[in-house]
Write an enzyme that holds these catalytic residues in place. Structure first.
Site, PDB file in Angstrom:
ATOM      1  N   CYS A 115       0.826  -1.223   0.000  1.00 27.94           N
ATOM      2  CA  CYS A 115       0.000   0.000   0.000  1.00 27.94           C
ATOM      3  C   CYS A 115       0.851   1.260   0.000  1.00 27.94           C
ATOM      4  CB  CYS A 115      -0.939   0.007   1.202  1.00 27.94           C
ATOM      5  SG  CYS A 115      -1.909  -1.490   1.300  1.00 27.94           S
ATOM      6  N   HIS A 252      -3.977   6.878   2.314  1.00 29.14           N
ATOM      7  CA  HIS A 252      -4.302   5.538   1.827  1.00 29.14           C
ATOM      8  C   HIS A 252      -5.688   5.168   2.353  1.00 29.14           C
ATOM      9  CE1 HIS A 252      -4.256   1.392   0.881  1.00 29.14           C
ATOM     10  NE2 HIS A 252      -4.000   0.959   2.097  1.00 29.14           N
ATOM     11  N   ASN A 282     -10.320  -0.886  -0.450  1.00 27.73           N
ATOM     12  CA  ASN A 282      -8.861  -0.761  -0.353  1.00 27.73           C
ATOM     13  C   ASN A 282      -8.233  -1.294  -1.643  1.00 27.73           C
ATOM     14  OD1 ASN A 282      -6.146  -0.972   0.219  1.00 27.73           O
ATOM     15  ND2 ASN A 282      -6.413  -1.872   2.249  1.00 27.73           N
TER      16      ASN A 282
HETATM   17  O1  UT7 Z   1      -4.089  -1.594   3.273  1.00 26.60           O
HETATM   18  C1  UT7 Z   1      -3.329  -2.249   4.204  1.00 26.60           C
HETATM   19  C2  UT7 Z   1      -3.659  -1.793   5.522  1.00 26.60           C
HETATM   20  N1  UT7 Z   1      -4.825  -2.474   6.021  1.00 26.60           N
HETATM   21  C3  UT7 Z   1      -5.439  -1.960   7.046  1.00 26.60           C
HETATM   22  O2  UT7 Z   1      -5.026  -0.897   7.472  1.00 26.60           O
HETATM   23  C4  UT7 Z   1      -6.565  -2.702   7.690  1.00 26.60           C
HETATM   24  C5  UT7 Z   1      -6.435  -2.596   9.185  1.00 26.60           C
HETATM   25  N2  UT7 Z   1      -7.435  -3.313   9.944  1.00 26.60           N
HETATM   26  C6  UT7 Z   1      -8.750  -3.067   9.869  1.00 26.60           C
HETATM   27  O3  UT7 Z   1      -9.193  -2.273   9.058  1.00 26.60           O
HETATM   28  C7  UT7 Z   1      -9.685  -3.727  10.860  1.00 26.60           C
HETATM   29  O4  UT7 Z   1      -8.926  -4.380  11.853  1.00 26.60           O
HETATM   30  C8  UT7 Z   1     -10.664  -4.741  10.213  1.00 26.60           C
HETATM   31  C9  UT7 Z   1     -11.692  -4.012   9.362  1.00 26.60           C
HETATM   32  C10 UT7 Z   1      -9.893  -5.715   9.355  1.00 26.60           C
HETATM   33  C11 UT7 Z   1     -11.404  -5.522  11.292  1.00 26.60           C
HETATM   34  O5  UT7 Z   1     -12.071  -4.644  12.175  1.00 26.60           O
HETATM   35  P1  UT7 Z   1     -12.071  -4.910  13.746  1.00 26.60           P
HETATM   36  O6  UT7 Z   1     -12.894  -3.891  14.362  1.00 26.60           O
HETATM   37  O7  UT7 Z   1     -10.623  -5.000  14.163  1.00 26.60           O
HETATM   38  O8  UT7 Z   1     -12.809  -6.291  13.840  1.00 26.60           O
HETATM   39  P2  UT7 Z   1     -12.290  -7.648  14.491  1.00 26.60           P
HETATM   40  O9  UT7 Z   1     -11.261  -8.276  13.622  1.00 26.60           O
HETATM   41  O10 UT7 Z   1     -11.958  -7.411  15.932  1.00 26.60           O
HETATM   42  O11 UT7 Z   1     -13.598  -8.522  14.452  1.00 26.60           O
HETATM   43  C12 UT7 Z   1     -14.720  -8.206  15.268  1.00 26.60           C
HETATM   44  C13 UT7 Z   1     -15.767  -9.246  15.017  1.00 26.60           C
HETATM   45  C14 UT7 Z   1     -15.274 -10.679  15.173  1.00 26.60           C
HETATM   46  O12 UT7 Z   1     -16.314 -11.421  15.770  1.00 26.60           O
HETATM   47  P3  UT7 Z   1     -16.219 -11.822  17.336  1.00 26.60           P
HETATM   48  O13 UT7 Z   1     -14.961 -12.630  17.444  1.00 26.60           O
HETATM   49  O14 UT7 Z   1     -16.129 -10.507  18.055  1.00 26.60           O
HETATM   50  O15 UT7 Z   1     -17.484 -12.570  17.563  1.00 26.60           O
HETATM   51  C15 UT7 Z   1     -15.089 -11.151  13.757  1.00 26.60           C
HETATM   52  O16 UT7 Z   1     -15.267 -12.531  13.599  1.00 26.60           O
HETATM   53  O17 UT7 Z   1     -16.270  -9.131  13.682  1.00 26.60           O
HETATM   54  C16 UT7 Z   1     -16.220 -10.400  13.052  1.00 26.60           C
HETATM   55  N3  UT7 Z   1     -15.990 -10.206  11.642  1.00 26.60           N
HETATM   56  C17 UT7 Z   1     -16.963 -10.044  10.762  1.00 26.60           C
HETATM   57  N4  UT7 Z   1     -18.304 -10.043  10.875  1.00 26.60           N
HETATM   58  C18 UT7 Z   1     -19.026  -9.829   9.785  1.00 26.60           C
HETATM   59  C19 UT7 Z   1     -14.790 -10.117  10.995  1.00 26.60           C
HETATM   60  N5  UT7 Z   1     -15.002  -9.897   9.688  1.00 26.60           N
HETATM   61  C20 UT7 Z   1     -16.337  -9.850   9.514  1.00 26.60           C
HETATM   62  C21 UT7 Z   1     -17.153  -9.654   8.396  1.00 26.60           C
HETATM   63  N6  UT7 Z   1     -18.487  -9.638   8.562  1.00 26.60           N
HETATM   64  N7  UT7 Z   1     -16.660  -9.426   7.147  1.00 26.60           N
END
Ligand code: UT7
Length: 325
Positions: A115, A252, A282
């Site tokens: 990125c 980004h 993204n």
């Molecule tokens: O370009 C390169 C750079 N990339 C980035 O900068 C991305 C950085 N990271 C992020 O943007 C975020 O961490 C994410 C969008 C990837 C994830 O967001 P989060 O708030 O950190 O969510 P999480 O991973 O803590 O997941 C929360 C919950 C989980 O469920 P439980 O364990 O709390 O029951 C996941 O299983 O959301 C669940 N989950 C989803 N639910 C519905 C994860 N992905 C999904 C999904 N749909 N697509």
């Protein structure tokens, strides 16, 4: 004062025709429009057509940038394509772009900094211009990320899209009565100790396959907020410019919550931040030039304004650039 300035003479973008909404994704992936929107800010993404290669998208964006710059392919003397999804393992996607555009023999190569790749490319092209090695450089960020998404991993597959963005950096003589224009400073960094937080689990010399995207979202998120804002501090310091003079922050586009948190740390009003993640998702190295293209073409970004670009991604690698447009 430098005897040459490297000005952004043209900007261009290209998005594939096919739009995939969150709702459409949620028919095949265990997710919802609501989750994707609230956790990332994404509403839709574009996916390339079956036979559409990264070099096709890169060439389309480059044509638009050349057109805006009022230049022809024969004027270009350096091509850098930042991509993690090259057409082929080798040769570089840049030489296919060169061939498709009809650019005469000149340096043309790919750059792998995920990125951050577009900013790495911009920094290199800026140096080439300052050292008289190029007069008009094409810097392109182009990605076909849909080719290596794991459709069984809902935490990554909903976040990415395809597309390409390009700029032409041109050597110009400084105007004595005006403040310096063009690229004022760049800042690049990477920390390989964090490589396991975001990577593809394949490659020609490891598995012999392309692999799929793997991400430790929370760690990348935390590093992105910290390093993107630090990179803006660093580049303004290098250029001896106050961050309060910044007219536009073009970050980004990985997550709206990352963008908001960075703007807050930088004390930049949200009306000064260019956001395209809702429509583009993204697109890795393409995201900054695509966002720039949108804001230049809709008239928000005007000549003479001070822009700051910043990104972080796989590597982890990050960077920033300060530009008087
Ligand atoms: O370009 C390169 C750079 N990339 C980035 O900068 C991305 C950085 N990271 C992020 O943007 C975020 O961490 C994410 C969008 C990837 C994830 O967001 P989060 O708030 O950190 O969510 P999480 O991973 O803590 O997941 C929360 C919950 C989980 O469920 P439980 O364990 O709390 O029951 C996941 O299983 O959301 C669940 N989950 C989803 N639910 C519905 C994860 N992905 C999904 C999904 N749909 N697509």
């Amino acid at each position: 004062m430098s005897s040459i300035e490297s000005l952004i003479s043209g900007v261009g973008g290209y998005l594939p025709e096919r739009v995939v909404t969150n709702r459409e994704l949620s028919k095949t992936v265990d997710t919802s429009d609501e989750w994707i929107k609230t956790r990332s800010g994404i509403s839709q993404r574009h996916f390339a057509a079956e036979g559409e290669a990264t070099s096709d998208m890169a060439s389309a964006a480059a044509w638009n940038a050349l057109d805006q710059a009022g230049l022809k392919p024969r004027d270009i003397d350096l091509i850098i394509v930042a991509t993690v999804t090259p057409d082929k393992t080798f040769p570089a996607t840049a030489v296919y772009v060169q061939k498709k555009l009809g650019v005469p023999p000149c340096p043309a190569f790919d750059l792998s900094a995920a990125c951050g790749g577009f900013l790495y490319g911009m920094s290199l092209a800026h140096s080439a211009i300052l050292t008289n090695q190029a007069r008009h450089a094409l810097i392109i960020g182009a990605e076909k990320l849909s080719c290596f998404l794991d459709w069984n991993d809902r935490s990554t597959c909903v976040l990415f899209g395809d597309g390409a963005g390009a700029i032409v950096l041109s050597a110009e003589q400084p105007r004595t009565a005006e403040p310096p224009r063009g690229v004022l400073a760049t800042y690049l960094c990477a920390d390989g100790r964090l490589a396991e937080h975001l990577y593809a689990d394949g490659g020609p010399a490891s598995t012999g396959t392309v692999g799929l995207v793997r991400m430790n979202g929370k760690e990348v998120f935390r590093n992105a907020v910290e390093q993107i804002s630090n990179a803006v501090f660093a580049v303004t310091e290098r250029a001896k410019v106050s961050r309060h003079e910044i007219d536009w922050f073009v970050p980004h586009q990985a997550n709206l919550r990352i963008i908001d948190a960075c703007a807050k740390r930088l004390d930049l009003d949200e009306s000064r931040v260019v956001v395209t993640i809702d429509k583009h998702a993204n697109t890795s190295s393409a995201s900054i030039p695509l966002a720039l293209d949108v804001a230049v073409r809709d008239g928000r970004i005007k000549r003479g304004e001070l822009l700051v670009f910043a990104a972080l991604g796989g590597g982890l690698a990050w960077g920033s650039a300060l530009v008087r447009y």
